[in-house]
Design a protein around this motif. Structure first.
Motif, mmCIF file in Angstrom:
data_model
loop_
_atom_site.group_PDB
_atom_site.id
_atom_site.type_symbol
_atom_site.label_atom_id
_atom_site.label_comp_id
_atom_site.label_asym_id
_atom_site.label_seq_id
_atom_site.Cartn_x
_atom_site.Cartn_y
_atom_site.Cartn_z
ATOM 1 N N TYR A 52 0.841 -1.187 0.000
ATOM 2 C CA TYR A 52 0.000 0.000 0.000
ATOM 3 C C TYR A 52 0.881 1.244 0.000
ATOM 4 O O TYR A 52 1.906 1.292 0.700
ATOM 5 C CB TYR A 52 -0.900 0.028 1.239
ATOM 6 C CG TYR A 52 -1.834 -1.145 1.330
ATOM 7 C CD1 TYR A 52 -3.145 -1.054 0.881
ATOM 8 C CD2 TYR A 52 -1.405 -2.364 1.874
ATOM 9 C CE1 TYR A 52 -4.015 -2.139 0.962
ATOM 10 C CE2 TYR A 52 -2.262 -3.457 1.960
ATOM 11 C CZ TYR A 52 -3.555 -3.333 1.505
ATOM 12 O OH TYR A 52 -4.407 -4.415 1.572
ATOM 13 N N LYS A 101 -7.962 6.396 -1.685
ATOM 14 C CA LYS A 101 -8.884 6.531 -0.551
ATOM 15 C C LYS A 101 -8.312 7.493 0.500
ATOM 16 O O LYS A 101 -7.101 7.719 0.552
ATOM 17 C CB LYS A 101 -9.140 5.166 0.092
ATOM 18 C CG LYS A 101 -9.808 4.157 -0.824
ATOM 19 C CD LYS A 101 -9.942 2.813 -0.135
ATOM 20 C CE LYS A 101 -10.759 1.827 -0.961
ATOM 21 N NZ LYS A 101 -10.164 1.568 -2.280
ATOM 22 N N TYR A 130 -6.418 0.523 5.719
ATOM 23 C CA TYR A 130 -7.178 1.670 5.235
ATOM 24 C C TYR A 130 -7.682 2.562 6.378
ATOM 25 O O TYR A 130 -8.195 3.646 6.129
ATOM 26 C CB TYR A 130 -8.375 1.205 4.415
ATOM 27 C CG TYR A 130 -8.017 0.483 3.136
ATOM 28 C CD1 TYR A 130 -7.465 1.169 2.046
ATOM 29 C CD2 TYR A 130 -8.246 -0.881 3.000
ATOM 30 C CE1 TYR A 130 -7.148 0.514 0.871
ATOM 31 C CE2 TYR A 130 -7.930 -1.552 1.817
ATOM 32 C CZ TYR A 130 -7.378 -0.844 0.758
ATOM 33 O OH TYR A 130 -7.071 -1.506 -0.419
#
Length: 364
Positions: A187, A240, A295
């Protein structure tokens, strides 16, 4: 600006008082004004002094520590809040076999002139290893003066690296930080306000007229996150928001500059929990928030590192030989905000997983 440097006239004045007292045989002690600034004693020394370095992203590859910092130079550009005086042009990758051991400068790993789409300002990078290759992620302004994030590859963690011909599609702003989760997925976290231009992307598109971050009780701007594709060269999904919550369960408001995100994302895991760390920018704290997913959302927990000398700070946290270490920077060598030096110190946890706040300077 180095606010701890004493005025030479004051030092000369004190020496004259001491000399006079000794010559006069006076029994009266010389008094010193304790309200004047004192030079702080650092807990750690610069890792390298042959060049100026900042924003250290540290990784352990093949049992060795590699540090991917910015390379500060004095470009003669006046200071401003947009950071134009941070005019870095290349990267030097550093390596060492042990903490506080001999450090090696492996030379220029990537130069801005070898990045086809680059304009100016080669800011804080990060690195990752996958598919038998090393990937160097970097922010640089394109030829339209908009920050994008690029990637370069090498078969050696110290480089040299070859840049891809275009920036990562959908990338923007600064401070890429790449995290590998236990399932092997990678990520990228990124973003920075003010000079990092994140405030110009509030609508999802670049707006050159948007110069200010939100204010008041409006939720603060957030860092961004996107899972990387298997080839490590592009995003595998839409970007995001990295939401940071307060103790009340609500997003940190823009007015809370002691807690809100500014720049310098760094993600890692400790005892199965995700730790998202970041800089608050104008209040100069390195803070952390924890969560149960890469996240988020993440809940604010406290301060990792109190303010250091200089205007900026930027951290990485890494485990090496069963201990945890914080890499950071200050301006001990130069006293100038844009000529920084990287450092390292041990980081410790309480039994509940909370981080024991670090002061970069010794207390009297």
């Amino acid at each position: 600006m180095n606010c701890f440097k004493p005025k030479s006239s004051f030092v000369l004045f004190i020496l004259c008082l001491v000399f006079a007292a000794c010559n006069n045989g006076s029994e009266k002690a010389v008094t010193i004004d304790d309200t004047l600034p004192k030079i702080p004693v650092p807990i750690s020394q610069p890792l390298i002094s042959s060049i100026y370095t900042a924003d250290p992203s540290a990784h352990v590859f093949d049992g060795k520590i590699y540090i991917y910092p910015s390379h500060d130079i004095d470009a003669g550009i006046p200071e401003n809040d947009k950071g134009d005086h941070f005019a870095m042009r290349d990267y030097h990758i550093l390596s060492m076999n042990s903490i506080n051991g001999k450090i090696t400068d492996n030379g220029v790993a990537l130069d801005i002139k070898d990045i086809p789409w680059a304009g100016r300002q080669l800011w804080a990078p990060d690195a990752a290893f996958n598919n038998g290759k090393y990937y160097l992620y970097f922010p640089v302004k394109d030829k339209s003066d908009i920050f994008r994030i690029g990637v370069a590859t090498s078969t050696n963690p110290a480089g040299p690296f070859k840049a891809e011909p275009l920036p990562i599609k959908g990338s923007y702003s600064i401070d890429p930080s790449v995290f590998k989760d236990n399932d092997g997925k990678y990520y990228m976290y990124f973003g920075g306000i003010w000079g990092g231009q994140l405030q110009r992307w509030q609508t999802g598109k670049y707006d050159s007229t948007a110069k200010d971050e939100p204010s008041g009780e409006t939720p603060a701007l957030t860092a961004k996150v996107a899972r990387l594709s298997n080839n490590m060269l592009e995003f595998d999904e839409e970007v995001k928001n990295v939401v940071i919550l307060g103790a009340d369960g609500k997003p940190i408001p823009a007015s809370d500059h002691n807690k809100r995100f500014f720049e310098a994302s760094w993600m890692y895991k400790y005892n199965g929990k995700y730790y998202f760390t970041y800089s608050t920018g104008d209040t100069h704290f390195i803070c952390y928030a924890t969560g149960t997913s890469p996240y988020g959302p993440f809940t604010y927990q406290g301060v990792v590192l109190n303010p250091v000398q200089g205007w900026t700070n930027h951290q990485s946290i890494v485990q090496f030989n069963d201990k945890w270490y914080l890499f950071y920077h200050d301006v001990q060598l130069s006293g100038k905000t844009h000529l920084r030096n990287i450092k390292v110190t041990e980081l410790n946890y309480r039994p509940d997983g909370s981080i024991i706040t670090i002061d970069a300077y010794k207390k009297e």
